[in-house]
Design a protein around this motif. Sequence first.
Motif, PDB file in Angstrom:
ATOM      1  N   ASP A   8      19.102  59.648  14.090  1.00 49.85           N
ATOM      2  CA  ASP A   8      19.440  59.311  12.718  1.00 49.85           C
ATOM      3  C   ASP A   8      18.521  58.183  12.242  1.00 49.85           C
ATOM      4  OD1 ASP A   8      20.413  56.927  13.826  1.00 49.85           O
ATOM      5  OD2 ASP A   8      22.512  57.557  13.734  1.00 49.85           O
ATOM      6  N   GLU A   9      18.786  57.672  11.061  1.00 51.04           N
ATOM      7  CA  GLU A   9      17.921  56.649  10.472  1.00 51.04           C
ATOM      8  C   GLU A   9      17.836  55.395  11.340  1.00 51.04           C
ATOM      9  OE1 GLU A   9      17.854  53.821   6.448  1.00 51.04           O
ATOM     10  OE2 GLU A   9      19.161  55.589   6.531  1.00 51.04           O
ATOM     11  N   GLN A  10      18.971  54.905  11.810  1.00 49.68           N
ATOM     12  CA  GLN A  10      18.983  53.687  12.614  1.00 49.68           C
ATOM     13  C   GLN A  10      18.310  53.903  13.966  1.00 49.68           C
ATOM     14  OE1 GLN A  10      22.871  52.071  13.379  1.00 49.68           O
ATOM     15  NE2 GLN A  10      22.081  50.188  14.288  1.00 49.68           N
ATOM     16  N   GLN A  11      18.593  55.022  14.609  1.00 54.75           N
ATOM     17  CA  GLN A  11      17.977  55.312  15.901  1.00 54.75           C
ATOM     18  C   GLN A  11      16.461  55.440  15.771  1.00 54.75           C
ATOM     19  OE1 GLN A  11      20.350  58.823  16.639  1.00 54.75           O
ATOM     20  NE2 GLN A  11      21.490  57.830  18.298  1.00 54.75           N
ATOM     21  N   THR A  12      16.015  56.055  14.673  1.00 56.76           N
ATOM     22  CA  THR A  12      14.577  56.190  14.432  1.00 56.76           C
ATOM     23  C   THR A  12      13.931  54.823  14.268  1.00 56.76           C
ATOM     24  OG1 THR A  12      14.849  58.360  13.388  1.00 56.76           O
ATOM     25  CG2 THR A  12      12.837  57.141  12.870  1.00 56.76           C
ATOM     26  N   ALA A  13      14.582  53.940  13.516  1.00 55.20           N
ATOM     27  CA  ALA A  13      14.045  52.594  13.304  1.00 55.20           C
ATOM     28  C   ALA A  13      13.897  51.849  14.633  1.00 55.20           C
ATOM     29  CB  ALA A  13      14.947  51.818  12.354  1.00 55.20           C
ATOM     30  N   LEU A  14      14.914  51.925  15.473  1.00 53.14           N
ATOM     31  CA  LEU A  14      14.867  51.248  16.767  1.00 53.14           C
ATOM     32  C   LEU A  14      13.812  51.866  17.678  1.00 53.14           C
ATOM     33  CD1 LEU A  14      18.699  50.755  17.417  1.00 53.14           C
ATOM     34  CD2 LEU A  14      17.026  48.992  16.830  1.00 53.14           C
ATOM     35  N   PHE A  15      13.680  53.187  17.620  1.00 54.65           N
ATOM     36  CA  PHE A  15      12.701  53.885  18.452  1.00 54.65           C
ATOM     37  C   PHE A  15      11.279  53.472  18.073  1.00 54.65           C
ATOM     38  CE2 PHE A  15      10.450  57.611  20.196  1.00 54.65           C
ATOM     39  CZ  PHE A  15      11.082  57.728  21.425  1.00 54.65           C
ATOM     40  N   PHE A  16      11.027  53.350  16.779  1.00 54.23           N
ATOM     41  CA  PHE A  16       9.716  52.896  16.313  1.00 54.23           C
ATOM     42  C   PHE A  16       9.404  51.503  16.852  1.00 54.23           C
ATOM     43  CE2 PHE A  16       9.117  56.453  13.665  1.00 54.23           C
ATOM     44  CZ  PHE A  16       7.897  56.361  13.016  1.00 54.23           C
ATOM     45  N   GLN A  17      10.355  50.607  16.730  1.00 57.25           N
ATOM     46  CA  GLN A  17      10.109  49.223  17.126  1.00 57.25           C
ATOM     47  C   GLN A  17       9.961  49.076  18.638  1.00 57.25           C
ATOM     48  OE1 GLN A  17      12.721  46.334  14.899  1.00 57.25           O
ATOM     49  NE2 GLN A  17      13.397  48.203  13.879  1.00 57.25           N
ATOM     50  N   LYS A  18      10.737  49.831  19.388  1.00 60.33           N
ATOM     51  CA  LYS A  18      10.737  49.674  20.834  1.00 60.33           C
ATOM     52  C   LYS A  18       9.614  50.439  21.514  1.00 60.33           C
ATOM     53  CE  LYS A  18      13.758  49.988  24.894  1.00 60.33           C
ATOM     54  NZ  LYS A  18      15.121  50.328  25.389  1.00 60.33           N
ATOM     55  N   HIS A  19       9.326  51.654  21.049  1.00 66.59           N
ATOM     56  CA  HIS A  19       8.376  52.511  21.760  1.00 66.59           C
ATOM     57  C   HIS A  19       7.031  52.662  21.052  1.00 66.59           C
ATOM     58  CE1 HIS A  19      11.382  53.600  24.731  1.00 66.59           C
ATOM     59  NE2 HIS A  19      12.240  53.836  23.748  1.00 66.59           N
TER      60      HIS A  19
END
Length: 317
Positions: A63-74
């Motif tokens: 979802d939107e939040q998971q995508t945001a975290l994935f971008f920042q972390k990976h």
Amino acid sequence: LTQLGLPCQPNDTEIMLAEIKRRFKQFLGKSCPRAVLNWIRGRNPGVTNRRNNYDLCFALEMDEQQTALFFQKHYLTLPFYVKSKVDAVFLYCLHYHKPYQTAVKLLEESSDFVNQENAHTATSQIRSIILQTDDDAVFSRYLSAHCYGNEQQFQLARKIIKLEIEHVKKHIIKFDTESQLTADRLNSATIFELLGYHYQRSEKAIEKKLPKRFTESLPNDVTLGKIIHDEEASYELLRKTMMLLRFYNFYSETVNPDHQTTNENLMDFHAELDEMLFSCGFAQTYLRHPFDCLLLYCANSYDPITTLHTVMEYGRN
């Protein structure tokens, strides 16, 4: 993948590859790009083609939040930089839970948009409008007037880089009036001013001492010439070249005699740099990325340019 019900371990590469390929076919209706497969095999994810980054998130049903975290972390970059049409489309689709086919349709429509020379709407305003617009046609019209495509982003970046290069070259000529510098030699001299070493020297030693995400896509006299002559250049190359040029031009005219002045200059430089990146639709600085972090680390010193040259030459021992 484990959260999606696939039992696997970090070293189960073949299992993960097979699942990612299946998900691209099932959820996106296309084959998984080679670049994404290489990420699964362990290669550092790039951000030159941000659609690949978002496609993987869609394939993993984020979802939107998971995508945001994935971008920042990976991916080590900030997501949803909505001056970019790609980022704006995926924010819209993720926020309103649109199917992937809607993103494809909107991106195909945006490919025919005419570049908007005056598309200078603030990022926060664009984001606010997107989050209030649950209508594909209305969103598409707004996108056409307020966001940049890759071609326009790169054109604006080259224009800024050329102006910054001229400042560096004036500085070189000012202190080297006796030499007859050709255009090629000026490019080489510019790289030396930016990085503290000549491209002709082996870069392998430097690459061994610094994170690959710092050293990859750094400019050299050849790629600098390509940028100047409007030849093909990657997003990472343009972004890093722009950042290095602004760093050099800012600190070649700035003195850091004490801690307070150093801190004030750092904040001014950081603001100028982000504004420059923003102006052409590039991602602003993100401290989890090794290049962004090390550049600001050097800026936070009494002699930033010399500090950067030292980092480039010897690494952080």
